[in-house]
Design a protein around this motif. Structure first.
Motif, PDB file in Angstrom:
ATOM      1  N   ASP A   1     -11.822  -2.226 -26.743  1.00 50.01           N
ATOM      2  CA  ASP A   1     -13.120  -2.899 -26.667  1.00 50.01           C
ATOM      3  C   ASP A   1     -12.977  -4.419 -26.675  1.00 50.01           C
ATOM      4  O   ASP A   1     -13.974  -5.149 -26.642  1.00 50.01           O
ATOM      5  N   GLY A   2     -11.725  -4.928 -26.752  1.00 54.63           N
ATOM      6  CA  GLY A   2     -11.499  -6.367 -26.638  1.00 54.63           C
ATOM      7  C   GLY A   2     -11.002  -7.044 -27.898  1.00 54.63           C
ATOM      8  O   GLY A   2     -10.737  -8.241 -27.888  1.00 54.63           O
ATOM      9  N   GLU A   3     -10.820  -6.332 -29.026  1.00 50.47           N
ATOM     10  CA  GLU A   3     -10.363  -6.967 -30.257  1.00 50.47           C
ATOM     11  C   GLU A   3      -8.837  -7.031 -30.293  1.00 50.47           C
ATOM     12  O   GLU A   3      -8.156  -6.304 -29.561  1.00 50.47           O
ATOM     13  N   SER A   4      -8.320  -7.869 -31.178  1.00 49.75           N
ATOM     14  CA  SER A   4      -6.879  -7.942 -31.431  1.00 49.75           C
ATOM     15  C   SER A   4      -6.656  -7.712 -32.916  1.00 49.75           C
ATOM     16  O   SER A   4      -7.509  -8.066 -33.747  1.00 49.75           O
TER      17      SER A   4
ATOM     18  N   ARG B   1      -5.869  -7.261 -20.031  1.00 50.71           N
ATOM     19  CA  ARG B   1      -7.012  -7.342 -19.126  1.00 50.71           C
ATOM     20  C   ARG B   1      -6.532  -7.463 -17.672  1.00 50.71           C
ATOM     21  O   ARG B   1      -5.443  -7.975 -17.381  1.00 50.71           O
TER      22      ARG B   1
ATOM     23  N   ARG C   1     -10.711  -0.002 -30.722  1.00 44.98           N
ATOM     24  CA  ARG C   1     -11.317  -1.333 -30.870  1.00 44.98           C
ATOM     25  C   ARG C   1     -10.583  -2.369 -30.019  1.00 44.98           C
ATOM     26  O   ARG C   1     -11.182  -3.308 -29.495  1.00 44.98           O
TER      27      ARG C   1
ATOM     28  N   SER D   1      -2.855  -6.233 -28.887  1.00 40.41           N
ATOM     29  CA  SER D   1      -3.600  -7.164 -28.030  1.00 40.41           C
ATOM     30  C   SER D   1      -4.116  -6.411 -26.811  1.00 40.41           C
ATOM     31  O   SER D   1      -3.423  -5.537 -26.274  1.00 40.41           O
ATOM     32  N   PRO D   2      -5.332  -6.719 -26.351  1.00 37.88           N
ATOM     33  CA  PRO D   2      -5.846  -6.057 -25.152  1.00 37.88           C
ATOM     34  C   PRO D   2      -5.185  -6.630 -23.904  1.00 37.88           C
ATOM     35  O   PRO D   2      -4.883  -7.813 -23.813  1.00 37.88           O
TER      36      PRO D   2
ATOM     37  N   GLY E   1     -11.133  -9.378 -15.900  1.00 35.70           N
ATOM     38  CA  GLY E   1     -11.380  -9.572 -17.327  1.00 35.70           C
ATOM     39  C   GLY E   1     -11.603  -8.267 -18.072  1.00 35.70           C
ATOM     40  O   GLY E   1     -11.777  -8.271 -19.285  1.00 35.70           O
ATOM     41  N   ALA E   2     -11.589  -7.142 -17.364  1.00 36.70           N
ATOM     42  CA  ALA E   2     -11.801  -5.842 -18.023  1.00 36.70           C
ATOM     43  C   ALA E   2     -10.518  -5.414 -18.734  1.00 36.70           C
ATOM     44  O   ALA E   2      -9.416  -5.594 -18.229  1.00 36.70           O
ATOM     45  N   VAL E   3     -10.665  -4.817 -19.936  1.00 33.91           N
ATOM     46  CA  VAL E   3      -9.520  -4.345 -20.699  1.00 33.91           C
ATOM     47  C   VAL E   3      -9.024  -3.040 -20.083  1.00 33.91           C
ATOM     48  O   VAL E   3      -9.765  -2.067 -19.988  1.00 33.91           O
ATOM     49  N   ARG E   4      -7.748  -3.033 -19.676  1.00 32.12           N
ATOM     50  CA  ARG E   4      -7.167  -1.853 -19.030  1.00 32.12           C
ATOM     51  C   ARG E   4      -6.104  -1.188 -19.889  1.00 32.12           C
ATOM     52  O   ARG E   4      -5.661  -0.073 -19.588  1.00 32.12           O
TER      53      ARG E   4
END
Length: 941
Positions: A107-110, A139, A104, A136-137, A143-146
């Protein structure tokens, strides 16, 4: 500036881990050399390495793990190998719990977790730990989560301290409950809510339920005597404002008109770190001191009552189950309670820390285990040196009992005055010798269990529902030949016979989900390569809450028992088959005897029929005599009662005699008999018995070879032996029957055409007679439908050639005559067919007979009979198939189908009915019943 130095600049402030990343060879890694790392990864690593808090970074699809120096202690034994490995591999034991959250985050959540409990294996064994961490993601510039960045703090000590704090509060509550007149109160400085216990509520005449739920502080202060209230409120205000101790006495008017004196004590507390909100509370106790006040007068009496109250508090201290002593700033021993003296004995009057060297204590754990404690190493000395608190587990020797050792848990805390200066210290000692002894006994018990488990013949195992196999005794490796480590990792399942695995899985799943005992018999591969039968049993174990946690079981080798049961069942089956065949063999001759006997009793019997009937009876009696002789022969041989009439016997003569005896059956079955007499010779033996051996082998080949087969008899010599072998292209012998083919009553599958099948005695008799001659016999077959070969080897007495004798025989036909009903009798026993035909002709019927099914089909096609009397056991097509074919040819013409057989068991009647027979008669037939059925058709010739 050097370009490489610039590329690694983000690692400059990374401490030891920065240097490790810089020195690591990344050329073979999925990420490639550092020079090719993307800016987002470099930036994320710079953040992680520069953080003062334990932090890790999981990068990319593979979640490659990076971490800073502060994170190293959390890795434990994994610290040396974790860098650059996938996060799921490093923390494989908790990955199933954490994977959903990390996905998750990707997918961008913290996420933020506080006091999160997990079970880790960072030191080579499972341990429960607690952590507070945030996910924490990470990015990239698009802006893509890596990746994932996690800051984590281990709070195991804090959580455990809170648990101990809670226990301490519970002990305090019990102590207060025991006191009976001490009430507790707590005023929340943030919310203003006041909570008191039932004893405090009684003092202030407030309902207990309302007091527990919380109410306003003024509800209690308003109850204080008006003269004392201003002083109490001022004291409360000062204690809260200055966070000083609150200690005051005041009166509470009661409805009875008598004032209750209360001594209230308290101070401002902050909830232990880590609890929700970290709230501040003004809390303490209220002691009913009315009795003390009533006994004193004026100020002196009041002081006396206060002293008495303090003495009661001291009594509580003395009654405490924990040893407690106080020292001053220099370490001088001031006082110790009774529990402490019971643990240590009478303390020497230590005046300073330097004198603590007289206290005899030893380290138990860690690198100093076994070493004596120095004076400054005692927890009370450490807190006097500046620590707020200190603790440890040590082994001590009491002062007044030399040589005795006790294990104690020691905790010490510093005492400070209102200004914060150290005034002394307090230490608590708890004797945990029984607990340590219990743990030791548990380990010793486990050792004894393992010793017993390795001695017993069973294979013992245990497994945890979550972690898998936890124990296998040595019997596993001894039985399977597979190392224990491989067995624990799943090789035990591979050793289970593949055919048994599905049922094993099904039963285990049923027991596992239902929490029921498990039991299953299956095969397990032995170290010899053979599969052996084992009995597997297991019982579930649950924790105090009823949750299933473990399974323990055993595997017992029951191969001998299992195969013994199989052998008993096989013997029982052979016995039943023998009895059925014996009944069949005895009924066959009884049928013509009975028919002939009834024919002799009829009036007007001419001389020809009289002679035929007597000849039938004589032949069948001889046949029955031979059956009885076979039985007696086997009995005598197996009991060792046979005496051989030994002489020099010509092998050729033996073969010739055997061929002469067996030729009628061979020719009746239409077989081709090939003789290969490559050599002859002489043996020391009983000619009659040897002829019996070879003729039995020939007859056996003839019986088990379909019509028109080939039988070869060969005589060969080698190494002082002569071997007589009989080979056929018959039904062959299955691998399950071959090892027992020479056992008593052993036969191949009983089929209806076995009218001459015998009693299963012939081969057993062959083996016994050959062994009496000092020879050997062997059976060979490639399998069902592949024919058989039987060989008899005997020692030569003198070499000489001899030629076999020849024998011939012919079959006779049976004529039919006209009668009232047209009847066709089909039976390959000519005497039985002839005698029954004569009887039915005597009743006026027209009777024809056929010796085979094909002959019967030909006769029926030219002249359709009204009644078919069919034997079941026919040599070419059995009676079941024959009746089916006749019904196909019937084409609306009337016909009655009667089964006449030596098979008379219940299932035989069911088979005949299902095949198409109208009636089932057993040999010897009841002629009245048979004639009544035939007459019942009402047919005329």
């Amino acid at each position: 500036m050097d370009r490489n130095l610039g590329e690694h600049a983000f690692l400059d402030n990374g401490g030891a881990m920065g240097e490790r990343i810089r020195a690591h060879d990344w050329s073979g890694h999925l990420l490639g050399p550092v020079s090719g790392w993307v800016p987002a990864l470099r930036t994320g690593l710079a953040i992680v390495l520069g953080s003062a808090f334990p932090t890790f970074l999981a990068w990319g699809e593979g979640l490659t793990l990076f971490f800073n120096d502060a994170y190293l202690p959390m890795l434990g034994n994994k610290a040396d190998t974790a860098l650059g490995r996938p996060h799921p591999e490093v923390w494989h034991e908790v990955w199933p719990e954490l994977a959903p959250y990390i996905r998750r985050v990707l997918d961008g959540e913290s996420f933020f977790f506080e006091n999160y409990a997990v079970t880790l294996e960072r030191h080579g064994y499972p341990e429960q730990a607690w952590f507070t961490f945030s996910y924490s993601p990470l990015r990239d510039e698009t802006g893509a989560v890596r990746g994932v960045i996690c800051t984590v703090m281990e709070v195991t000590d804090k959580v455990q301290a809170l648990a101990r704090h809670k226990q301490a509060e519970e002990r305090l509550a019990l102590s207060l409950e025991a006191s009976g007149n001490i009430g507790t109160w707590s005023y929340d400085l943030d919310s203003g809510a006041t909570h008191v216990d039932e004893r405090f509520a009684r003092l202030f005449q407030v309902e207990a339920a309302l007091a527990r739920e919380g109410t306003e502080l003024n509800r209690f202060t308003d109850m204080i005597h008006p003269e004392d209230r201003p002083r109490v409120l001022a004291a409360i205000d000062a204690a809260i404002r200055n966070e000083t101790l609150y200690d005051i006495e005041y009166r509470i008017p009661q409805r009875s008109g008598v004032d209750v004196w209360v001594n209230a004590r308290g101070k401002v507390f902050a909830d232990p770190a880590g609890t929700a909100g970290n709230a501040r509370r003004f809390a303490g106790i209220a002691v009913d001191i009315s009795e003390r006040k009533a006994q004193a007068e004026a100020l002196r009496a009041s002081e006396a009552r206060a002293e008495a109250d303090r003495q009661r508090l001291d009594v509580l201290l003395e009654a405490a189950p924990v040893g407690i002593f106080y020292v001053d700033r220099a370490g001088k021993l001031l006082s110790a309670n009774a529990a402490n003296n019971a643990i240590w004995g009478a303390y020497p009057q230590s005046q300073a820390v330097e004198e603590y060297g007289l206290w005899k204590g030893w380290h138990i754990d860690g690198p100093l285990a076994g070493q004596a404690l120095a004076a400054h190493e005692w927890p009370v000395a450490r807190v006097l040196a500046g620590r707020e608190s200190d603790a440890g587990v040590f082994e001590i020797e009491p002062f007044d009992i030399p040589g005795l050792r006790r294990t104690v848990l020691v905790r010490a805390a510093v005492l400070r005055d209102a200004g914060g200066a150290i005034t002394g210290a307090v230490a608590a000692h708890m004797d945990i010798t029984p607990q340590v002894a219990a743990e030791k006994a548990l380990k010793e018990s486990e050792g004894r269990f393992r010793a017993i488990a390795n001695v017993i013949p069973q294979m013992v195992w245990s497994t945890h529902v979550a972690t898998g196999v936890t124990y296998l005794n040595e019997r596993w490796q001894a039985f399977t030949g597979v190392p224990t480590a491989e067995l624990a990792n799943g090789a035990w399942y591979d050793a289970v016979h593949p055919d048994d695995q599905p049922e094993l899985d099904r039963r285990w799943e049923h027991s596992r989900t239902a929490g029921l005992p498990f039991e299953f018999e299956h095969r397990l591969r032995h170290h010899s390569g053979q599969y052996r039968w084992v009995l597997s049993r297991a019982l579930p174990f649950a924790d105090a809450h009823g949750k299933l946690t473990d399974w323990m079981g055993t595997l017992t080798d029951i191969h001998a028992q299992k195969t013994g049961e199989a052998e008993l069942r096989a013997q029982a089956r052979r016995k039943d088959e023998f009895l059925a065949m014996l009944a069949h063999e005895l009924r066959n001759p009884l049928a013509p005897i009975s028919n002939a006997a009834q024919l002799l009793g009829m009036p007007g019997l001419d001389e020809r029929r009289l002679r035929q009937s007597s000849e039938i009876i004589a032949r069948q009696v001889r046949h029955m005599t031979e059956l009885v002789d076979d039985l007696l022969d086997v009995s005598r041989v197996t009991r060792g009662l046979v005496q051989l009439d030994r002489t020099l016997v010509d092998v050729g003569a033996v073969v010739a005699g055997a061929v002469e005896q067996a030729r009628p059956l061979v020719e009746a079955r239409g077989h081709t008999l090939e003789l290969h007499l490559d050599a002859g010779g002489w043996v020391d033996g009983d000619r009659t018995r040897l002829v019996q051996v070879v003729s039995n082998l020939l007859n056996n080949a003839a019986k088990y070879t379909p019509q028109g087969g080939r039988i070869a008899l060969q005589v060969a010599r080698s190494a002082g032996q002569v071997t007589i072998s009989v080979r056929d292209n018959g039904i062959g012998i299955g691998p399950d029957v071959l090892p027992q083919v020479f056992d008593l009553f052993t036969q191949a599958e009983r089929t209806p055409d076995r009218t001459q099948g015998g009693l299963g005695l012939g081969l057993a008799l062959v083996k016994s007679l050959v062994q009496l001659h000092g020879g050997s016999v062997r059976a060979e077959s490639a399998g069902l439908g592949q024919g058989s070969r039987f060989s008899v080897s005997l020692a030569l007495a003198r070499q000489d050639d001899a030629a076999p004798a020849q024998a011939q025989s012919a079959l006779a036909d049976v004529a039919t005559a006209a009668g009232r009903a047209r009847i066709l009798i089909v039976d390959d026993n000519l005497d039985a067919a002839q005698s029954l035909g004569e009887v039915l002709r005597a009743f006026g019927h027209a009777v024809a007979s056929a010796a085979s099914s094909r002959e019967a089909l030909d006769l029926a096609a030219h002249d359709w009979p009204q009644v078919f009397v069919l034997d079941i056991g026919l040599p070419d097509i059995d009676g079941y198939e024959l009746v089916r074919r006749l019904r196909t040819l019937q084409d609306g013409r009337p016909a009655l189908y009667l089964a006449l057989t030596g098979y008379g068991q219940a299932h035989d009647r069911v088979l005949s009915r299902s095949a198409g027979f109208d009636h089932h008669f057993v040999k010897p037939v009841d002629l009245r019943a048979l004639v009544a059925v035939i007459d019942g058709i009402g047919a005329a010739p």
